[in-house]
Motif scaffolding. Structure first.
Motif, mmCIF file in Angstrom:
data_model
loop_
_atom_site.group_PDB
_atom_site.id
_atom_site.type_symbol
_atom_site.label_atom_id
_atom_site.label_comp_id
_atom_site.label_asym_id
_atom_site.label_seq_id
_atom_site.Cartn_x
_atom_site.Cartn_y
_atom_site.Cartn_z
ATOM 1 N N VAL A 1 0.813 -1.111 0.041
ATOM 2 C CA VAL A 1 0.011 0.006 0.034
ATOM 3 C C VAL A 1 0.773 1.231 0.041
ATOM 4 C CG1 VAL A 1 -1.634 1.393 1.367
ATOM 5 C CG2 VAL A 1 -2.082 -1.252 1.025
ATOM 6 N N ARG A 2 1.709 1.415 0.923
ATOM 7 C CA ARG A 2 2.816 2.414 1.225
ATOM 8 C C ARG A 2 3.645 2.776 -0.108
ATOM 9 N NH1 ARG A 2 5.061 1.054 6.981
ATOM 10 N NH2 ARG A 2 3.194 2.062 8.072
ATOM 11 N N ALA A 3 3.880 1.774 -1.151
ATOM 12 C CA ALA A 3 4.641 1.839 -2.253
ATOM 13 C C ALA A 3 3.861 1.997 -3.517
ATOM 14 C CB ALA A 3 5.487 0.593 -2.485
ATOM 15 N N GLY A 4 2.400 1.922 -3.157
ATOM 16 C CA GLY A 4 1.569 1.949 -4.350
ATOM 17 C C GLY A 4 1.556 0.545 -5.310
ATOM 18 N N ARG A 5 1.736 -0.544 -4.803
ATOM 19 C CA ARG A 5 2.195 -1.723 -5.264
ATOM 20 C C ARG A 5 1.385 -2.780 -4.645
ATOM 21 N NH1 ARG A 5 7.762 -3.604 -4.379
ATOM 22 N NH2 ARG A 5 7.046 -5.135 -5.542
ATOM 23 N N LEU A 6 0.315 -2.413 -4.281
ATOM 24 C CA LEU A 6 -0.649 -3.534 -3.354
ATOM 25 C C LEU A 6 -1.036 -4.588 -4.256
ATOM 26 C CD1 LEU A 6 -2.037 -4.483 -1.042
ATOM 27 C CD2 LEU A 6 -4.040 -3.092 -1.693
#
Length: 128
Positions: free
Chosen positions: A48-53
């Motif tokens: 989520v934090r990396a925009g890669r969920l």
């Protein structure tokens, strides 16, 4: 079966992680992996934090790491392990899952590996 904790999943999914190669070696050993719901969620926070969920969730599914079902007795087991070991609750989740399935535990957390070894569970990833 091998139960994986978040430290192994995070390292496996991040090729810049210091433990990435070790995590890859663990994941390539067998095809029967399980992960506790809490440890999976702990891993996906990084996605989520990396925009890669979605990418991370797909990668986990691609290597057949499956979410383990919970039982009605699990809260009691988790409470007992937490009281006995003093581990953080996510670590207790991984440990309880390994005990429940008589599985090995993959972790890069030394304290968790020691607790597993003390309870007769083989820990992969660090020397217990």
């Amino acid at each position: 079966m091998i139960v994986v904790d978040a430290s192994v999943l995070i390292a496996f999914l991040d090729d810049t992680d210091v433990h990435h190669e070790a995590a890859r070696a663990i994941v390539m050993q067998v095809d029967d992996f399980g992960v506790h719901t809490i440890n999976l969620a702990e891993t996906l926070v990084h996605g989520v934090r990396a925009g890669r969920l979605d990418e991370m969730a797909t990668a986990i599914a691609a290597v057949s790491i499956h979410e383990l079902p919970r039982t009605d007795a699990e809260p009691r087991s988790l409470a007992a392990v937490r009281a006995a070991t003093g581990l953080r609750m996510p670590d207790c989740c991984a440990l309880v899952a390994a005990e429940k399935y008589a599985a090995r535990l993959a972790t890069f957390d030394t304290r968790l590996a020691h607790a597993a070894a003390d309870r007769g569970i083989e820990a992969l990833g660090v020397d217990a």
